[in-house]
Design a protein around this motif. Structure first.
Motif, PDB file in Angstrom:
ATOM      1  N   UNK A  13       0.817  -1.192  -0.018  1.00 23.26           N
ATOM      2  CA  UNK A  13      -0.066   0.100   0.115  1.00 23.26           C
ATOM      3  C   UNK A  13       0.969   1.156  -0.084  1.00 23.26           C
ATOM      4  N   UNK A  14       0.510   2.078  -0.912  1.00 20.39           N
ATOM      5  CA  UNK A  14       1.498   3.296  -1.132  1.00 20.39           C
ATOM      6  C   UNK A  14       0.807   4.496  -0.534  1.00 20.39           C
ATOM      7  N   UNK A  15      -0.481   4.525   0.328  1.00 21.03           N
ATOM      8  CA  UNK A  15      -0.971   5.403   0.916  1.00 21.03           C
ATOM      9  C   UNK A  15      -0.692   5.199   2.353  1.00 21.03           C
ATOM     10  N   UNK A  16       0.152   6.033   2.883  1.00 20.44           N
ATOM     11  CA  UNK A  16       0.784   5.892   4.226  1.00 20.44           C
ATOM     12  C   UNK A  16      -0.109   6.898   5.024  1.00 20.44           C
ATOM     13  N   UNK A  17      -0.366   6.130   6.156  1.00 22.97           N
ATOM     14  CA  UNK A  17      -1.293   6.964   7.261  1.00 22.97           C
ATOM     15  C   UNK A  17      -0.152   7.081   8.296  1.00 22.97           C
ATOM     16  N   UNK A  18       0.084   8.517   8.680  1.00 21.04           N
ATOM     17  CA  UNK A  18       1.273   8.541   9.722  1.00 21.04           C
ATOM     18  C   UNK A  18       0.761   9.335  10.955  1.00 21.04           C
ATOM     19  N   UNK A  19       1.524   9.361  11.969  1.00 25.42           N
ATOM     20  CA  UNK A  19       1.410   9.886  13.145  1.00 25.42           C
ATOM     21  C   UNK A  19       2.307  10.336  13.800  1.00 25.42           C
ATOM     22  N   UNK A  20       2.444  10.984  14.996  1.00 22.30           N
ATOM     23  CA  UNK A  20       3.676  11.127  15.561  1.00 22.30           C
ATOM     24  C   UNK A  20       3.585  10.940  16.999  1.00 22.30           C
ATOM     25  N   UNK A  24      -2.140  11.708  21.172  1.00 23.49           N
ATOM     26  CA  UNK A  24      -2.991  10.833  22.104  1.00 23.49           C
ATOM     27  C   UNK A  24      -3.317   9.810  21.490  1.00 23.49           C
ATOM     28  N   UNK A  25      -3.410   8.595  22.414  1.00 22.86           N
ATOM     29  CA  UNK A  25      -3.537   7.300  22.057  1.00 22.86           C
ATOM     30  C   UNK A  25      -4.967   7.029  21.331  1.00 22.86           C
ATOM     31  N   UNK A  26      -6.018   7.505  21.970  1.00 20.87           N
ATOM     32  CA  UNK A  26      -7.301   7.606  21.691  1.00 20.87           C
ATOM     33  C   UNK A  26      -7.477   8.251  20.341  1.00 20.87           C
ATOM     34  N   UNK A  27      -6.943   9.174  19.802  1.00 19.52           N
ATOM     35  CA  UNK A  27      -6.958   9.827  18.453  1.00 19.52           C
ATOM     36  C   UNK A  27      -6.187   9.011  17.444  1.00 19.52           C
ATOM     37  N   UNK A  28      -5.156   8.204  17.953  1.00 14.38           N
ATOM     38  CA  UNK A  28      -4.699   7.356  17.121  1.00 14.38           C
ATOM     39  C   UNK A  28      -5.609   6.134  16.679  1.00 14.38           C
ATOM     40  N   UNK A  29      -6.241   5.752  17.769  1.00 13.53           N
ATOM     41  CA  UNK A  29      -7.307   4.555  17.548  1.00 13.53           C
ATOM     42  C   UNK A  29      -8.326   4.785  16.712  1.00 13.53           C
ATOM     43  N   UNK A  30      -8.744   6.233  16.650  1.00 12.76           N
ATOM     44  CA  UNK A  30      -9.837   6.782  15.984  1.00 12.76           C
ATOM     45  C   UNK A  30      -9.332   6.843  14.386  1.00 12.76           C
ATOM     46  N   UNK A  31      -8.035   7.263  14.505  1.00  9.53           N
ATOM     47  CA  UNK A  31      -7.491   7.256  12.921  1.00  9.53           C
ATOM     48  C   UNK A  31      -7.625   5.692  12.338  1.00  9.53           C
ATOM     49  N   UNK A  43       6.188   8.880  12.953  1.00  6.56           N
ATOM     50  CA  UNK A  43       7.266   9.751  12.316  1.00  6.56           C
ATOM     51  C   UNK A  43       7.601  10.867  13.532  1.00  6.56           C
ATOM     52  N   UNK A  44       8.920  11.123  13.512  1.00  9.57           N
ATOM     53  CA  UNK A  44       9.417  12.035  14.327  1.00  9.57           C
ATOM     54  C   UNK A  44       9.415  13.369  13.659  1.00  9.57           C
ATOM     55  N   UNK A  45       9.673  14.553  14.372  1.00 11.10           N
ATOM     56  CA  UNK A  45       9.732  15.779  13.766  1.00 11.10           C
ATOM     57  C   UNK A  45      10.401  16.050  12.370  1.00 11.10           C
ATOM     58  N   UNK A  46      11.466  15.258  12.331  1.00 14.37           N
ATOM     59  CA  UNK A  46      12.126  15.324  11.042  1.00 14.37           C
ATOM     60  C   UNK A  46      11.641  14.516   9.992  1.00 14.37           C
ATOM     61  N   UNK A  50       9.922   6.390  13.393  1.00  9.40           N
ATOM     62  CA  UNK A  50      10.358   6.066  14.805  1.00  9.40           C
ATOM     63  C   UNK A  50       9.786   4.919  15.517  1.00  9.40           C
ATOM     64  N   UNK A  51       8.646   4.295  14.823  1.00  8.52           N
ATOM     65  CA  UNK A  51       7.923   3.256  15.391  1.00  8.52           C
ATOM     66  C   UNK A  51       6.803   3.170  14.488  1.00  8.52           C
ATOM     67  N   UNK A  52       5.850   1.947  14.799  1.00  6.82           N
ATOM     68  CA  UNK A  52       4.680   1.458  14.385  1.00  6.82           C
ATOM     69  C   UNK A  52       3.862   1.131  15.423  1.00  6.82           C
ATOM     70  N   UNK A  53       2.476   1.723  15.259  1.00  6.16           N
ATOM     71  CA  UNK A  53       1.560   1.367  15.825  1.00  6.16           C
ATOM     72  C   UNK A  53       0.383   0.665  15.247  1.00  6.16           C
ATOM     73  N   UNK A  54       0.218  -0.365  15.904  1.00 11.71           N
ATOM     74  CA  UNK A  54      -0.525  -1.354  15.302  1.00 11.71           C
ATOM     75  C   UNK A  54      -2.157  -1.594  16.033  1.00 11.71           C
ATOM     76  N   UNK A  55      -3.118  -2.083  15.644  1.00 13.63           N
ATOM     77  CA  UNK A  55      -4.277  -2.556  16.165  1.00 13.63           C
ATOM     78  C   UNK A  55      -3.890  -3.480  17.490  1.00 13.63           C
ATOM     79  N   UNK A  56      -3.048  -4.101  17.004  1.00 15.81           N
ATOM     80  CA  UNK A  56      -2.518  -5.173  18.152  1.00 15.81           C
ATOM     81  C   UNK A  56      -1.977  -4.343  19.264  1.00 15.81           C
ATOM     82  N   UNK A  57      -1.230  -3.529  19.107  1.00 14.09           N
ATOM     83  CA  UNK A  57      -0.638  -2.586  20.078  1.00 14.09           C
ATOM     84  C   UNK A  57      -1.591  -2.070  20.931  1.00 14.09           C
ATOM     85  N   UNK A  58      -2.861  -1.874  20.366  1.00 16.75           N
ATOM     86  CA  UNK A  58      -3.750  -0.989  21.122  1.00 16.75           C
ATOM     87  C   UNK A  58      -4.530  -2.020  21.910  1.00 16.75           C
TER      88      UNK A  58
END
Length: 136
Positions: A13-20, A24-31, A43-46, A50-58
């Motif tokens: 998939x080339x449509x990447x959905x990113x976060x920082x 907030x974890x609730x906002x990420x879950x909603x995304x 992704x960090x400020x640059x 820096x990581x991956x957040x998965x539904x399993x992490x939630x």
């Protein structure tokens, strides 16, 4: 599409959905829910991975003793990130996912950083398609 010779870039998939990390974890879950996806690239400020957040992490969010909807992405994201090259084969990706017990692999290109995401669901769907139709 031959799994042994097809590069990951053909299925990722080339449509990447990113976060920082500070999101907030609730906002990420909603995304994840709103976009119907299983992972967010962190992704960090640059703009560096820096990581991956998965539904399993939630699941960790729900299973801890912390009050629901508290914390940030950094508190729950996977920091030990496995990636795969866009030119690696789908077979290589499947083997890596099985050996490392992961469901999502960010896809990298040397010059462009992270350019896609490959999920176990992507691979399973492709294999089912190939098995049912007898074609690529």
């Amino acid at each position: 599409m031959d799994v042994d010779n097809t590069p990951v870039e053909k299925l990722m998939s080339t449509t990447l959905v990113t976060t920082t990390p500070g999101t907030d974890i609730a906002e990420a879950a909603n995304t994840l829910l709103d976009d119907g996806i299983g992972s967010l690239i962190v992704l960090d400020g640059e703009g560096q991975l820096t990581g991956v957040l998965t539904s399993t992490d939630l699941v960790t969010v729900v299973s801890t003793d912390q009050p629901l909807h508290t914390g940030t992405v950094a508190d729950y994201m996977t920091e030990e990130i496995l990636t795969i090259s866009s030119t690696a084969t789908l077979h290589d990706a499947a083997v890596k996912m099985i050996r490392e017990d992961v469901q999502h692999l960010p896809v990298s290109e040397d010059d462009n950083g992270i350019v896609g995401m490959l999920s176990a669901t992507d691979l399973t769907a492709q294999l089912m398609y190939m098995g049912s139709s007898g074609t690529d």
